[in-house]
Write a protein that holds these residues in place. Structure first.
Motif, PDB file in Angstrom:
ATOM      1  N   SER A  99       0.828  -1.204   0.000  1.00  0.00           N
ATOM      2  CA  SER A  99       0.000   0.000   0.000  1.00  0.00           C
ATOM      3  C   SER A  99       0.867   1.261   0.000  1.00  0.00           C
ATOM      4  O   SER A  99       2.065   1.215   0.262  1.00  0.00           O
ATOM      5  N   LYS A 100       0.225   2.394  -0.280  1.00  0.00           N
ATOM      6  CA  LYS A 100       0.921   3.679  -0.297  1.00  0.00           C
ATOM      7  C   LYS A 100       1.539   3.986   1.078  1.00  0.00           C
ATOM      8  O   LYS A 100       2.663   4.479   1.168  1.00  0.00           O
ATOM      9  N   ILE A 101       0.810   3.663   2.153  1.00  0.00           N
ATOM     10  CA  ILE A 101       1.296   3.905   3.518  1.00  0.00           C
ATOM     11  C   ILE A 101       2.519   3.042   3.805  1.00  0.00           C
ATOM     12  O   ILE A 101       3.499   3.511   4.392  1.00  0.00           O
ATOM     13  N   ASP A 102       2.466   1.769   3.399  1.00  0.00           N
ATOM     14  CA  ASP A 102       3.608   0.865   3.610  1.00  0.00           C
ATOM     15  C   ASP A 102       4.830   1.337   2.826  1.00  0.00           C
ATOM     16  O   ASP A 102       5.962   1.274   3.320  1.00  0.00           O
ATOM     17  N   THR A 103       4.612   1.826   1.615  1.00  0.00           N
ATOM     18  CA  THR A 103       5.713   2.339   0.788  1.00  0.00           C
ATOM     19  C   THR A 103       6.348   3.562   1.445  1.00  0.00           C
ATOM     20  O   THR A 103       7.580   3.669   1.511  1.00  0.00           O
ATOM     21  N   LEU A 104       5.517   4.469   1.947  1.00  0.00           N
ATOM     22  CA  LEU A 104       6.031   5.654   2.626  1.00  0.00           C
ATOM     23  C   LEU A 104       6.786   5.270   3.893  1.00  0.00           C
ATOM     24  O   LEU A 104       7.873   5.785   4.153  1.00  0.00           O
ATOM     25  N   GLN A 105       6.228   4.363   4.678  1.00  0.00           N
ATOM     26  CA  GLN A 105       6.894   3.954   5.916  1.00  0.00           C
ATOM     27  C   GLN A 105       8.247   3.323   5.625  1.00  0.00           C
ATOM     28  O   GLN A 105       9.241   3.616   6.300  1.00  0.00           O
ATOM     29  N   ALA A 106       8.334   2.480   4.619  1.00  0.00           N
ATOM     30  CA  ALA A 106       9.599   1.861   4.242  1.00  0.00           C
ATOM     31  C   ALA A 106      10.613   2.913   3.804  1.00  0.00           C
ATOM     32  O   ALA A 106      11.795   2.849   4.174  1.00  0.00           O
ATOM     33  N   ALA A 107      10.151   3.914   3.038  1.00  0.00           N
ATOM     34  CA  ALA A 107      11.044   4.992   2.591  1.00  0.00           C
ATOM     35  C   ALA A 107      11.551   5.806   3.779  1.00  0.00           C
ATOM     36  O   ALA A 107      12.733   6.152   3.852  1.00  0.00           O
ATOM     37  N   LEU A 108      10.668   6.109   4.726  1.00  0.00           N
ATOM     38  CA  LEU A 108      11.067   6.865   5.921  1.00  0.00           C
ATOM     39  C   LEU A 108      12.102   6.086   6.733  1.00  0.00           C
ATOM     40  O   LEU A 108      13.112   6.652   7.180  1.00  0.00           O
ATOM     41  N   GLU A 109      11.861   4.804   6.939  1.00  0.00           N
ATOM     42  CA  GLU A 109      12.786   3.980   7.722  1.00  0.00           C
ATOM     43  C   GLU A 109      14.142   3.876   7.036  1.00  0.00           C
ATOM     44  O   GLU A 109      15.182   3.899   7.698  1.00  0.00           O
ATOM     45  N   THR A 110      14.148   3.779   5.717  1.00  0.00           N
ATOM     46  CA  THR A 110      15.410   3.689   4.968  1.00  0.00           C
ATOM     47  C   THR A 110      16.192   4.994   5.044  1.00  0.00           C
ATOM     48  O   THR A 110      17.392   5.000   5.320  1.00  0.00           O
ATOM     49  N   VAL A 111      15.516   6.106   4.808  1.00  0.00           N
ATOM     50  CA  VAL A 111      16.197   7.407   4.730  1.00  0.00           C
ATOM     51  C   VAL A 111      16.559   7.949   6.114  1.00  0.00           C
ATOM     52  O   VAL A 111      17.661   8.471   6.314  1.00  0.00           O
ATOM     53  N   LEU A 112      15.660   7.830   7.084  1.00  0.00           N
ATOM     54  CA  LEU A 112      15.880   8.456   8.392  1.00  0.00           C
ATOM     55  C   LEU A 112      16.549   7.542   9.414  1.00  0.00           C
ATOM     56  O   LEU A 112      17.206   8.023  10.342  1.00  0.00           O
ATOM     57  N   GLY A 113      16.365   6.248   9.292  1.00  0.00           N
ATOM     58  CA  GLY A 113      17.028   5.283  10.163  1.00  0.00           C
ATOM     59  C   GLY A 113      16.814   5.537  11.649  1.00  0.00           C
ATOM     60  O   GLY A 113      15.685   5.639  12.127  1.00  0.00           O
ATOM     61  N   SER A 114      17.914   5.689  12.390  1.00  0.00           N
ATOM     62  CA  SER A 114      17.866   5.795  13.858  1.00  0.00           C
ATOM     63  C   SER A 114      17.307   7.132  14.343  1.00  0.00           C
ATOM     64  O   SER A 114      17.063   7.297  15.537  1.00  0.00           O
ATOM     65  N   ARG A 115      17.095   8.092  13.450  1.00  0.00           N
ATOM     66  CA  ARG A 115      16.508   9.374  13.870  1.00  0.00           C
ATOM     67  C   ARG A 115      15.019   9.256  14.161  1.00  0.00           C
ATOM     68  O   ARG A 115      14.422  10.149  14.746  1.00  0.00           O
ATOM     69  N   ILE A 116      14.410   8.135  13.791  1.00  0.00           N
ATOM     70  CA  ILE A 116      12.993   7.893  14.062  1.00  0.00           C
ATOM     71  C   ILE A 116      12.849   7.413  15.506  1.00  0.00           C
ATOM     72  O   ILE A 116      13.456   6.423  15.897  1.00  0.00           O
ATOM     73  N   LYS A 117      12.050   8.145  16.285  1.00  0.00           N
ATOM     74  CA  LYS A 117      11.734   7.689  17.643  1.00  0.00           C
ATOM     75  C   LYS A 117      10.526   6.764  17.630  1.00  0.00           C
ATOM     76  O   LYS A 117      10.467   5.797  18.369  1.00  0.00           O
ATOM     77  N   ARG A 118       9.567   7.110  16.772  1.00  0.00           N
ATOM     78  CA  ARG A 118       8.330   6.325  16.702  1.00  0.00           C
ATOM     79  C   ARG A 118       7.655   6.614  15.373  1.00  0.00           C
ATOM     80  O   ARG A 118       7.691   7.730  14.885  1.00  0.00           O
ATOM     81  N   ILE A 119       7.034   5.597  14.825  1.00  0.00           N
ATOM     82  CA  ILE A 119       6.240   5.781  13.613  1.00  0.00           C
ATOM     83  C   ILE A 119       4.957   4.965  13.767  1.00  0.00           C
ATOM     84  O   ILE A 119       4.999   3.800  14.123  1.00  0.00           O
ATOM     85  N   VAL A 120       3.821   5.621  13.558  1.00  0.00           N
ATOM     86  CA  VAL A 120       2.521   4.998  13.793  1.00  0.00           C
ATOM     87  C   VAL A 120       1.640   5.193  12.561  1.00  0.00           C
ATOM     88  O   VAL A 120       1.517   6.308  12.059  1.00  0.00           O
ATOM     89  N   ALA A 121       1.031   4.101  12.122  1.00  0.00           N
ATOM     90  CA  ALA A 121       0.038   4.166  11.045  1.00  0.00           C
ATOM     91  C   ALA A 121      -1.335   4.032  11.679  1.00  0.00           C
ATOM     92  O   ALA A 121      -1.594   3.072  12.410  1.00  0.00           O
TER      93      ALA A 121
END
Length: 198
Positions: free
Chosen positions: A2-24
């Motif tokens: 899905s579009k949300i899964d694609t965005l989440q994967a892109a965020l995790e790849t690009v931002l990595g450890s800078r993500i504290k939390r991600i919620v769908a």
């Protein structure tokens, strides 16, 4: 995928450890980052070809002091930014919590998205959140002499002062609030056949 899964994967790849939390939730993603990473993450969200969040749609302050019936433990003030990627047709909510409740402060993202200017001024005015390196951080909606920040949960509903026109002085004056605090208890009236019950 899905579009949300694609965005989440892109965020995790690009931002990595800078993500504290991600919620769908309800078809939207909310990304939470730390205050020290906020400005850098904002630039990355705008400039990374994988993300390209070109537009800031909205930015607002939040006061979590009464969140969850007082059971919330964590920083009191938060800034939520709503972003749009025209390139990828994605929307994202970016959240950052202010580390100090006594002086809530985060970096200004006005240099990243100039649409943030008045939104940050509004959050400063209404919540008292200071945006570091904002070039014109001053009140936007309340009067220059206004004391306090009216959207904070502990701000009195009646305020601290009231203003009125004084005919003798021929000008507007401020005085202590004269409204008596009152408790409003709703009156519940039920019809005889309320809800179809007999």
């Amino acid at each position: 995928m899905s579009k949300i899964d694609t965005l989440q994967a892109a965020l995790e790849t690009v931002l990595g450890s800078r993500i504290k939390r991600i919620v769908a939730d309800r078809g939207e993603l909310t990304l939470t980052v730390g205050a020290t990473d906020y400005l850098d993450v904002a630039r990355t969200l705008r400039d990374s070809p994988e993300l390209r969040f070109e537009q800031l749609i909205d930015l607002c302050g939040l006061d979590y002091s009464a969140y969850g019936d007082g059971r919330y433990e964590g920083p009191r003030y938060c800034v939520a930014t709503h972003l749009l990627s025209i390139t990828h047709n994605w929307r994202l909510r970016l959240k950052v919590f202010c580390p100090d409740d006594d002086l809530p402060m985060v970096a200004s993202v006005n240099e990243v998205w100039n649409a943030a200017n008045w939104f940050e001024r509004e959050a400063f005015d209404l919540y008292g959140i200071v945006f570091e390196d904002h070039l014109d951080l001053r009140r936007l909606l309340t009067d220059y002499g206004f004391i306090g920040h009216p959207f904070r949960k502990d701000f009195p509903v009646t305020g601290h002062v009231e203003m009125r026109y004084d005919a003798e002085q021929k000008r507007v004056i401020y005085q202590p609030v004269t409204i008596e605090p009152r408790e409003i208890t709703p009156r519940v009236i039920r019809e005889e056949n309320y809800g179809g019950l007999h």
